[in-house]
Motif scaffolding. Structure first.
Motif, PDB file in Angstrom:
ATOM      1  N   ALA A   1      18.934  -1.886  -6.586  1.00 15.81           N
ATOM      2  CA  ALA A   1      18.100  -1.089  -5.589  1.00 15.81           C
ATOM      3  C   ALA A   1      17.062  -1.901  -6.823  1.00 15.81           C
ATOM      4  O   ALA A   1      16.768  -1.068  -7.969  1.00 15.81           O
ATOM      5  CB  ALA A   1      18.178  -0.354  -5.072  1.00 15.81           C
ATOM      6  N   VAL A   2      16.515  -2.291  -6.629  1.00 17.15           N
ATOM      7  CA  VAL A   2      14.364  -2.461  -8.165  1.00 17.15           C
ATOM      8  C   VAL A   2      13.299  -1.223  -6.643  1.00 17.15           C
ATOM      9  O   VAL A   2      13.033  -1.446  -5.295  1.00 17.15           O
ATOM     10  CB  VAL A   2      13.738  -3.887  -6.880  1.00 17.15           C
TER      11      VAL A   2
ATOM     12  N   VAL B   1       0.945  -1.586   0.225  1.00 10.58           N
ATOM     13  CA  VAL B   1      -0.068  -0.468   0.358  1.00 10.58           C
ATOM     14  C   VAL B   1       1.247   1.230   0.412  1.00 10.58           C
ATOM     15  O   VAL B   1       0.427   2.314  -0.271  1.00 10.58           O
ATOM     16  CB  VAL B   1      -0.852  -0.046   0.986  1.00 10.58           C
ATOM     17  N   ALA B   2       1.901   1.094  -0.717  1.00 12.80           N
ATOM     18  CA  ALA B   2       2.966   2.548  -0.123  1.00 12.80           C
ATOM     19  C   ALA B   2       3.959   1.550  -1.016  1.00 12.80           C
ATOM     20  O   ALA B   2       4.578   0.181  -1.924  1.00 12.80           O
ATOM     21  CB  ALA B   2       4.189   2.852   0.967  1.00 12.80           C
ATOM     22  N   ASP B   3       5.013   2.690  -1.583  1.00 14.87           N
ATOM     23  CA  ASP B   3       5.870   2.341  -2.698  1.00 14.87           C
ATOM     24  C   ASP B   3       7.105   2.157  -1.975  1.00 14.87           C
ATOM     25  O   ASP B   3       7.223   2.100  -1.008  1.00 14.87           O
ATOM     26  CB  ASP B   3       6.235   3.923  -3.041  1.00 14.87           C
ATOM     27  N   ALA B   4       7.895   1.255  -2.668  1.00 11.30           N
ATOM     28  CA  ALA B   4       8.999   0.400  -1.595  1.00 11.30           C
ATOM     29  C   ALA B   4      10.636   0.467  -2.065  1.00 11.30           C
ATOM     30  O   ALA B   4       9.993  -0.029  -3.664  1.00 11.30           O
ATOM     31  CB  ALA B   4       8.684  -1.178  -1.425  1.00 11.30           C
ATOM     32  N   ILE B   5      11.167   0.139  -1.813  1.00 10.90           N
ATOM     33  CA  ILE B   5      12.739   0.482  -2.415  1.00 10.90           C
ATOM     34  C   ILE B   5      13.022  -1.161  -1.686  1.00 10.90           C
ATOM     35  O   ILE B   5      13.272  -1.072  -0.038  1.00 10.90           O
ATOM     36  CB  ILE B   5      13.793   1.827  -2.252  1.00 10.90           C
ATOM     37  N   ASN B   6      14.294  -1.949  -2.849  1.00 12.74           N
ATOM     38  CA  ASN B   6      14.242  -3.027  -2.274  1.00 12.74           C
ATOM     39  C   ASN B   6      16.015  -4.004  -2.549  1.00 12.74           C
ATOM     40  O   ASN B   6      16.679  -3.574  -3.522  1.00 12.74           O
ATOM     41  CB  ASN B   6      13.868  -4.134  -2.470  1.00 12.74           C
ATOM     42  N   VAL B   7      17.091  -2.626  -1.749  1.00 14.16           N
ATOM     43  CA  VAL B   7      18.591  -3.232  -1.984  1.00 14.16           C
ATOM     44  C   VAL B   7      18.970  -4.178  -1.378  1.00 14.16           C
ATOM     45  O   VAL B   7      18.919  -4.881  -0.445  1.00 14.16           O
ATOM     46  CB  VAL B   7      18.986  -2.208  -1.331  1.00 14.16           C
TER      47      VAL B   7
END
Length: 478
Positions: free
Chosen positions: A399-400, A300-306
């Protein structure tokens, strides 16, 4: 008693929520709403609840906000009816500009397949330039994911460092809960044994796929692992959007300090084993459990995954395989999974029943986090629904970035450590508000109902901050 404003409106029986409607509706202007009937252990009182205000908002702040909007000069002019939305739609459907130097496309040739466009990949350095930010915004505003390479901190996020952080200031052997991906049961193992299995120094019988469960907690990350926390924040690209407290485009940084229960935006650490070979489905099944995966879900929010660490190097490096679906394809995806739910497996071990396949009991297959679409399932999805996801192979220091509302799933191709954080960009506000309403209508017992980000509060506080700044500029102040 904290109550969602929309739930409050419905409990008070308000049918007309226009600005000209009397507050509380004609029949219920006493600004009260009924609490649910009292029952043993249900926490309700059955009494009338006096409607106060959001305690963390200054008195008359809304009136001041509306007044400021009305009086500010030089604002956008009114457009003919429908022109504004037509302009937004035309912009969203327009072909994206060619990728500038520093940006390349990757992933499945989805355009030729009639599916989603390819994922754009850029470097952290390029996104630190004005041209890089502009190009990111052009694609992010259309709901497209983004991959950023060469995202590095000053610390080495090795298994040894994480193990030492987990056992620091503890005496004796330290155990932790891990999830066995074959049956999704939680088991207890020593942290030493888990990380030895991660690096391949030791092998568990049967070569199981383990992942750490809820470790470290958000509180431990910020309080006990401060060096890692600050190193992660320091390495984040596009800090205008991603910085948790100082990002001007991150609406999540605008939650007032007075708010008691703030949304959990992370960071969260994901440490898990992995393997390149996909678990093959047998018979009529489209998927079998056993792989190290994060099952299909949407945030329900934007996400950044490193990805801060992965085993192997060069061609032998592990990584993670991502499938990210367009927002527009969510309903097709949901329909496909409902139609084939008995061909998927999500075994959950219980004491009273040896194996229970929860896919048969799904409430919402996109939100339940019990489905994973294997290659076989993805091929059938394309054949039946014409849906092709973005495909990303995430490597170390990648980072995706996933926009809110894009369903996605991840399979580990090797043991890896990933750290993720949520944020809320202005571009995602309409989607986040829509998701909040959809989550509110889930059954009360559904875990996704708790997955809320206080979007309206973030938006209001961001608006106040912008208008305060605008008023100061109009008045000739800094």
């Amino acid at each position: 008693y904290d109550l969602c404003p929309q739930c409050c409106i419905e409990m008070r029986g308000v049918t007309d929520t226009s600005k000209d409607a009397p507050l509380g509706g004609e029949a219920k202007q006493d600004l009260c709403c009924p609490c649910q009937p009292a029952g043993e252990g249900n926490g309700f009182c059955g009494k009338r609840l006096e409607l106060m205000r959001l305690h963390h908002l200054p008195q008359d702040r809304m009136a001041a906000l509306l007044s400021t909007v009305e009086t500010m000069k030089g604002g956008p002019k009114a457009l003919p009816n429908g022109a504004a939305m037509a302009g937004v739609k035309a912009e969203a459907e327009a072909e994206p500009a060619p990728a500038p130097a520093g940006v390349k496309e990757e992933g499945r040739d989805a355009k030729a397949a009639g599916g989603a466009p390819e994922v754009l990949r850029s470097t952290s350095d390029f996104l630190g330039t004005a041209e890089g930010v502009k190009h990111f915004q052009e694609h992010w505003g259309k709901g497209s994911p983004f991959v950023v390479s060469d995202v590095r901190g000053k610390m080495l996020w090795t298994p040894h460092l994480m193990k030492r952080a987990a056992t620091e200031k503890r005496k004796g052997e330290y155990t932790t809960d891990v999830i066995d991906c074959a049956g999704h049961q939680v088991i207890e193992v020593s942290i030493e044994a888990f990380f030895n299995g991660y690096t391949g120094e030791t092998q568990f019988e049967g070569n199981p796929m383990y992942k750490l469960k809820d470790w470290p907690t958000e509180e431990a990350f910020k309080d006990k692992l401060k060096r890692l926390f600050y190193d992660f924040v320091d390495m984040l690209p596009l800090k205008e959007y991603t910085h948790p407290t100082a990002g001007p485009m991150n609406l999540a940084s605008k939650v007032p300090e007075a708010v008691t229960y703030k949304p959990d935006m992370g960071p969260k650490c994901y440490i898990a084993y992995g393997r390149k070979e996909e678990q093959q489905a047998t018979g009529n099944f489209l998927q079998m459990d056993g792989d190290s995966v994060t099952k299909l879900h949407l945030d329900v929010a934007d996400a950044i995954n490193v990805m801060v660490h992965s085993t192997g190097s060069g061609e032998e490096e592990g990584g993670a395989l991502w499938h990210i679906f367009r927002r527009e394809d969510t309903e097709k995806l949901r329909s496909f999974l409902f139609r084939h739910k008995k061909r998927f497996v999500h075994n959950h071990c219980r004491k009273e029943v040896s194996q229970v396949n929860l896919t048969h009991q799904t409430v919402d297959p996109v939100l339940d986090q019990i489905f994973y679409l294997s290659t076989k399932a993805l091929d059938l999805l394309k054949e039946e629904e014409g849906v092709v996801p973005w495909t990303v192979v995430q490597k170390r220091n990648d980072a995706v970035m996933v926009p809110a509302g894009c369903a996605h799933q991840v399979r580990n191709l090797g043991s890896s450590i990933k750290v993720a954080m949520d944020f809320l960009s202005p571009e995602s506000v309409p989607e986040v508000l829509s998701l909040a309403e959809a989550h509110r209508k889930l059954p009360v017992s559904h875990f996704a109902r708790r997955d809320q980000v206080m979007a309206r509060l973030m938006i209001l506080n961001s608006a106040w901050e912008c208008l305060d700044l605008g008023s100061a500029l109009v008045a000739g102040k800094e």
